[in-house]
Design a protein around this motif. Structure first.
Motif, PDB file in Angstrom:
ATOM      1  N   ALA A  78       0.842  -1.198   0.000  1.00 41.61           N
ATOM      2  CA  ALA A  78       0.000   0.000   0.000  1.00 41.61           C
ATOM      3  C   ALA A  78       0.880   1.252   0.000  1.00 41.61           C
ATOM      4  CB  ALA A  78      -0.931  -0.008   1.206  1.00 41.61           C
ATOM      5  N   LEU A  79       1.945   1.213   0.797  1.00 47.65           N
ATOM      6  CA  LEU A  79       2.874   2.343   0.817  1.00 47.65           C
ATOM      7  C   LEU A  79       3.521   2.527  -0.554  1.00 47.65           C
ATOM      8  CD1 LEU A  79       4.850   2.234   4.183  1.00 47.65           C
ATOM      9  CD2 LEU A  79       3.526   4.142   3.243  1.00 47.65           C
ATOM     10  N   ALA A  80       4.009   1.427  -1.106  1.00 49.82           N
ATOM     11  CA  ALA A  80       4.678   1.502  -2.407  1.00 49.82           C
ATOM     12  C   ALA A  80       3.703   2.000  -3.469  1.00 49.82           C
ATOM     13  CB  ALA A  80       5.235   0.134  -2.787  1.00 49.82           C
ATOM     14  N   SER A  81       2.475   1.477  -3.440  1.00 44.68           N
ATOM     15  CA  SER A  81       1.483   1.908  -4.427  1.00 44.68           C
ATOM     16  C   SER A  81       1.202   3.390  -4.286  1.00 44.68           C
ATOM     17  CB  SER A  81       0.169   1.135  -4.245  1.00 44.68           C
ATOM     18  OG  SER A  81       0.368  -0.236  -4.389  1.00 44.68           O
ATOM     19  N   THR A  82       1.109   3.868  -3.040  1.00 42.62           N
ATOM     20  CA  THR A  82       0.784   5.277  -2.816  1.00 42.62           C
ATOM     21  C   THR A  82       1.910   6.173  -3.328  1.00 42.62           C
ATOM     22  OG1 THR A  82      -0.416   4.589  -0.844  1.00 42.62           O
ATOM     23  CG2 THR A  82       0.053   6.926  -1.067  1.00 42.62           C
ATOM     24  N   VAL A  83       3.152   5.791  -2.988  1.00 46.01           N
ATOM     25  CA  VAL A  83       4.287   6.604  -3.431  1.00 46.01           C
ATOM     26  C   VAL A  83       4.348   6.630  -4.952  1.00 46.01           C
ATOM     27  CG1 VAL A  83       6.804   6.707  -3.496  1.00 46.01           C
ATOM     28  CG2 VAL A  83       5.613   6.248  -1.335  1.00 46.01           C
ATOM     29  N   LEU A  84       4.207   5.458  -5.557  1.00 44.13           N
ATOM     30  CA  LEU A  84       4.272   5.361  -7.018  1.00 44.13           C
ATOM     31  C   LEU A  84       3.154   6.179  -7.659  1.00 44.13           C
ATOM     32  CD1 LEU A  84       6.243   3.776  -8.785  1.00 44.13           C
ATOM     33  CD2 LEU A  84       4.532   1.963  -8.966  1.00 44.13           C
ATOM     34  N   THR A  85       1.960   6.112  -7.078  1.00 44.73           N
ATOM     35  CA  THR A  85       0.832   6.861  -7.627  1.00 44.73           C
ATOM     36  C   THR A  85       1.093   8.361  -7.541  1.00 44.73           C
ATOM     37  OG1 THR A  85      -0.611   5.097  -6.857  1.00 44.73           O
ATOM     38  CG2 THR A  85      -1.677   7.129  -7.549  1.00 44.73           C
ATOM     39  N   LEU A  86       1.602   8.799  -6.388  1.00 47.37           N
ATOM     40  CA  LEU A  86       1.888  10.227  -6.236  1.00 47.37           C
ATOM     41  C   LEU A  86       2.949  10.676  -7.244  1.00 47.37           C
ATOM     42  CD1 LEU A  86       1.941  10.778  -2.367  1.00 47.37           C
ATOM     43  CD2 LEU A  86       0.253  11.613  -3.989  1.00 47.37           C
ATOM     44  N   LEU A  87       4.011   9.862  -7.374  1.00 49.18           N
ATOM     45  CA  LEU A  87       5.092  10.215  -8.292  1.00 49.18           C
ATOM     46  C   LEU A  87       4.568  10.398  -9.702  1.00 49.18           C
ATOM     47  CD1 LEU A  87       8.160   7.993  -7.329  1.00 49.18           C
ATOM     48  CD2 LEU A  87       7.953  10.477  -7.248  1.00 49.18           C
ATOM     49  N   LEU A  88       3.694   9.483 -10.121  1.00 50.29           N
ATOM     50  CA  LEU A  88       3.239   9.515 -11.507  1.00 50.29           C
ATOM     51  C   LEU A  88       2.090  10.490 -11.719  1.00 50.29           C
ATOM     52  CD1 LEU A  88       3.546   5.704 -12.217  1.00 50.29           C
ATOM     53  CD2 LEU A  88       4.810   7.525 -13.366  1.00 50.29           C
ATOM     54  N   ALA A  89       1.292  10.718 -10.675  1.00 48.90           N
ATOM     55  CA  ALA A  89       0.082  11.508 -10.885  1.00 48.90           C
ATOM     56  C   ALA A  89       0.236  12.979 -10.531  1.00 48.90           C
ATOM     57  CB  ALA A  89      -1.081  10.893 -10.103  1.00 48.90           C
ATOM     58  N   LEU A  90       1.188  13.326  -9.656  1.00 47.69           N
ATOM     59  CA  LEU A  90       1.324  14.736  -9.297  1.00 47.69           C
ATOM     60  C   LEU A  90       1.687  15.625 -10.494  1.00 47.69           C
ATOM     61  CD1 LEU A  90       2.831  14.760  -5.692  1.00 47.69           C
ATOM     62  CD2 LEU A  90       0.574  15.539  -6.437  1.00 47.69           C
ATOM     63  N   PRO A  91       2.607  15.176 -11.369  1.00 39.57           N
ATOM     64  CA  PRO A  91       2.851  15.999 -12.561  1.00 39.57           C
ATOM     65  C   PRO A  91       1.577  16.214 -13.372  1.00 39.57           C
ATOM     66  CG  PRO A  91       4.534  14.303 -12.349  1.00 39.57           C
ATOM     67  CD  PRO A  91       3.505  14.019 -11.300  1.00 39.57           C
TER      68      PRO A  91
END
Lengths: 556, 361
Positions: A78-91
């Motif tokens: 869940a942590l990894a998914s959240t970090v990855l999602t933020l990295l890809l979606a914030l831009p």
């Protein structure tokens, strides 16, 4: 008479309290009967032996190394998914907020489609992309199914929209001139961003991150399909312990653990949302976006578009392509024939079932969620009421599997003998729809000026009339958006439905999952075809919503 | 205007539905209908019968048979237990000897002695004293091998559990999750019968070291991972050994297109575990008379002889004929591993737990 002696204001407050309690009565009863009671029943079934609670089981279960492994994996992924999602979606959130480009509205809808897609379809799409004979397998011989990568990527796919909508929605309304002013005063670009924009955005980022964490922490369908026998989240493990191993006490302990974890996540979430409500200088979103300037901005936009194409559009395209992978729409035509294998009915019937269930669930969710939102929106809402606000979110995070099983064992006796009635499925689906209704309605209802209501009341309008003349016109759109979300969510609900849908009345996601579980190309093709249909229905519902939606500050 | 109407309708509908749900007991859609003559059979996904045979029963008995297939065998049993107070049907078919005790201990069934039970071989009657369940069929869970692979590699196919851990067979076997699949569990019990309480874990450690692959269910193992099956060939599967049934080779012939002259797969005869499947009258069945008639029908010669080609199992009825393909390509194992149901009941859950930690984690 008592009333004659008291002053007007306290009297009115008392009336307000009574009205609020009246509004809350139905939602409270609904959650008591269809959520708390079934969940308590299944937990009791697992932990109560001969009328005595065996709480020692909790320590027993948590002491097992494989259970600890599940807890660890659940949190970690869940942590990894959240970090990855933020990295890809914030831009992307930035690009949607600050850049004007053609097709932006459509793209915003496209990005949101995955979020309302059933997890089963998401799993299926990624299987078609990453699994045996999938696109990557055919091109480069790469298979990622049964690896953690498949799960993480599917989670990003699923939750991309949460970040883009929550963060991007706010970002678009932040006044860019504030940052410009800071730069004018000599701050570096980074420093200006860090001291001006970041603090304003942080609560929204936190709220989005917590939502993504909640959804991935409780992930079921995606992990069930892509995880194979080695990976399981808490939710999948609850399902396995109950349905396959039949260890109800272990399942009950895990349910309690998940309950505690979700409660904690929601508490932090409520904190983040409250902070977001602090006053910011907001401007109309339409004036903050302009055409990208310079190579850097164009590159950023191109990168965002490429990410969306590969990560969001490609899996769906592969799904559609697989469904058409036989001459003359053979997979679609097969849906109409009774194959005698998986179901008693032609798979196409699942579409009708699903639509009916989802309509009923939407009606229930709108009624319950609408009443709850109306009660919660009142400015004088006390602490108790705010607590109920948080409680309404619980079904989003509490194991759907538990709810489904709870329904089976708790609602089977008069006066609540619902086990063999059709209403059971919409009731379970409405549980996950209500939080969306409340979250969509609440900001809008809170924005209605209370003085308007008071004025109407003073002029002699009945409460019903006040609602009809003042609130309804303002919230009609929000109500429709809420209904649309509840509809899409109900349509895709899988975890609870999979237990309570009768084998002769499968819903679309249940039918997809069962077709996937059977060998043979025709079954696989039919699963792809049904998934495509489900995706199209969800996408249409969403595009309609996108046209209706004017206010973009909502939380979903 | 339209939107207003829609909202009003939606809200109104919600309230009506809610207030109605407390009293909607009689608006059931198709539970075991108590008034009309319908008998409902709850089973797992593998249930199958020839239409003509079922029609003959319906005509003779006057009952319409409705079948609810509820997932794989283990799930179907568990769900039946959870819903036993208000069951989905009248008869449950598909509980096997590995799960029998769970069903019986939870009071899933009520006693009924089927007509014709005296013609059923005594070795299959595991609940003979009480008749809560009636044996219907049996089959052997055995490792199957891909003949072509072993011929191409000039390697003798394995014949025993011991062979499977030899280096020559490294990375060749695929099996099912013992926690979720009945052949997977059967294979685990077979090894426990062979090596005993003390030895089976050591055996599985060796098996794991020798590269055994575990997937969730039979369909996936047999049709996607096993190179010898028609499905596996299509999926470019690469495991030439799979845990399946002794009746799988005849199935490859019968369903072959074109039909091969001989079975493309064989059975490692020293790796078999016997599975017996039962049917029973559910404790709170709505229509016990219909349920009894249905159970009687399941042990008639007509059904028993129809069964092998539909479900690929062997009949338990003495004198019931078996298709030639069965005797030719997949005879029942001569000396399969078996285990006392009481022993299975006592140790199954612990074995599965240890197995899961040992092999999957």
């Amino acid at each position: 008479m008592d009333l004659a002696r008291t002053e007007v204001a306290p009297g009115r407050r008392r009336a307000g309290n009574a009205a609020r309690l009246g509004l809350l009565a139905l939602p409270v009863a609904f959650f008591g009967v269809f959520f708390a009671y079934p969940v308590a029943a299944i937990v009791a079934r697992g932990l109560k032996v001969d009328g005595v609670w065996r709480l020692g089981r909790i320590a027993d279960v948590l002491g097992q190394s494989d259970i600890r492994h599940v807890l660890w994996f659940t949190t970690w992924q869940a942590l990894a998914s959240t970090v990855l999602t933020l990295l890809l979606a914030l831009p992307a959130a930035y690009a949607f907020a600050r850049f004007a480009f053609p097709g932006k509205q459509v793209l915003r809808a496209v990005v949101t489609v995955p979020f309302v897609l059933p997890t089963v379809v998401v799993g299926t799409a990624f299987l078609a992309l990453l699994g045996r004979g999938g696109l990557l397998d055919e091109l480069w011989g790469v298979r990622l199914d049964s690896t953690v990568w498949a799960i993480l990527l599917a989670h990003v796919f699923f939750n991309y929209a949460v970040v883009v909508r929550t963060v991007g929605g706010l970002w678009a309304q932040l006044d860019p001139r504030q940052e410009e002013a800071a730069r004018m005063l000599g701050a570096s670009r980074l420093r200006a961003w860090r001291t001006v924009t970041l603090p304003a955005l942080a609560p929204a980022v936190a709220a989005a991150a917590l939502m993504v964490f909640l959804f991935t922490f409780t992930s079921f369908g995606v992990v069930q399909i892509l995880g194979g026998p080695t990976f399981s989240t808490l939710e999948v493990e609850i399902y396995r312990q109950t349905s396959e191993i039949f260890d109800l006490s272990t399942a009950a302990v895990l349910t309690l653990v998940q309950f505690a974890a979700v409660g904690a996540i929601l508490a932090v979430y409520a904190q983040a949302v409250r902070r977001r409500e602090t006053a910011l200088r907001l401007v109309d979103a339409s004036v903050t976006a302009r055409r990208p300037r310079g190579a850097g901005q164009w590159a950023l936009l191109a990168g965002v578009l490429a990410t969306i194409a590969v990560l969001l559009v490609l899996p769906l395209a592969v799904l559609v392509q697989r469904s058409l992978d036989a001459p003359d729409f053979a997979y679609y035509r097969a849906l109409t024939s009774e194959d005698g294998g998986t179901f008693l009915v032609p798979p196409i019937d699942a579409i009708g079932n699903s639509l009916q269930y989802a309509l009923a669930a939407t009606a229930i969710a709108v009624a319950i969620g609408g009443l709850a939102a109306a009660a919660l929106a009142r400015r004088d809402a006390g602490r108790l009421v705010r607590g109920f606000d948080a409680l309404l979110m619980l079904p989003l995070g509490v194991s759907a599997v538990t709810v489904g099983f709870g329904f089976l064992i708790a609602l089977d006796e008069p006066p609540l003998d619902l086990r063999s009635t059709w209403i059971l499925v919409p009731l379970a689906q409405a549980l996950v729809g209500v939080p969306f209704v409340v979250r969509t309605m609440l900001p809008v209802l809170r924005a209605v000026d209370g003085r308007l209501r008071e004025a109407a009341a003073v002029l002699g309008a009945s409460p019903w009339r006040v609602w009809r003349e003042v609130d309804l016109p303002m919230v009609r759109r929000a109500l429709l958006v809420a209904a649309g979300f509840a509809f899409a969510v109900s349509l895709g609900e899988f975890g609870a439905t999979v237990f309570i849908a009768r084998p002769d009345n499968p819903t679309l996601p249940v039918a997809v999952a069962r077709l996937l579980g059977r060998a043979g190309e025709l079954n696989y093709g039919q699963a792809m075809a049904l998934s495509t249909i489900l995706m199209v229905v969800c996408a249409v519902a969403l595009l309609v919503l996108e046209r209706l939606r004017t206010d973009r500050t909502g939380e979903f | 205007m339209h939107t207003k109407t829609f909202v009003a309708v939606a809200v109104g509908l919600g309230l009506v539905t809610l207030s109605a749900c407390g009293s909607s007991n009689d608006s059931t859609t198709g539970s075991s209908a108590k008034s009309s003559k319908t008998v409902t059979l709850v089973s797992h996904d593998s249930w199958a019968v020839s239409k003509s045979v079922l029609a003959a029963f319906e005509k003779e008995s006057g009952y319409q048979v409705k079948v609810l297939k509820d997932g794989d065998a283990g799930q179907a049993v568990n769900k039946a237990i959870l819903t036993k107070d208000n069951p989905q049907g009248d008869v449950f078919f598909g509980v096997d000897n590995t799960l029998l005790s769970r069903a019986l201990d939870n009071g899933l069934f009520q006693p009924y002695e089927a007509k014709g039970l005296d013609q059923v071989d005594a070795q299959y009657q595991l609940d003979a004293g009480k008749h809560r369940v009636t044996p219907i069929d049996y089959g052997d869970i055995c490792v199957n091998y891909d003949k072509k692979y072993f011929a191409d590699h000039k390697l003798a196919p394995p014949t025993s559990f011991d062979d499977l851990v030899k280096p020559a067979y490294k990375d060749l076997l695929v099996t099912e999750n013992a926690a979720t699949s009945s052949p997977g569990l059967g294979f685990l019990l077979g090894t426990a019968a062979q090596y005993g309480d003390e030895g089976w874990e050591a055996y599985w450690k060796k098996l794991k070291a020798n590269g055994v692959k575990v997937v969730d269910g039979w369909e996936q193992a047999y049709n996607e991972e096993f190179s010898g099956s028609a499905g596996g060939k299509k999926a470019k599967a690469d495991r030439p050994l799979v845990v399946s049934y002794a009746s799988s080779p005849p199935a490859e012939v019968i369903y072959g297109d074109p039909k091969p002259t001989t079975a493309p797969t064989g059975v490692a005869t020293g790796t078999c575990f016997r599975q017996i499947e039962f049917a029973g009258l559910l404790s709170n069945a709505g229509d016990t008379a219909g349920g009894k008639a249905l159970i009687d029908f399941l042990v008639t010669k007509k059904f028993q002889e129809d069964m092998p080609l539909n479900m690929f199992v062997y009949p338990v009825l003495k004198g019931a004929a078996v298709p030639a393909e069965f005797t030719q390509y997949g005879p029942a194992a001569k000396d399969p591993e078996t285990m006392d149901p009481a022993k299975i009941a006592a140790d199954r859950d612990q074995w599965v737990k240890s197995w899961t930690s040992l092999v999957l984690k």
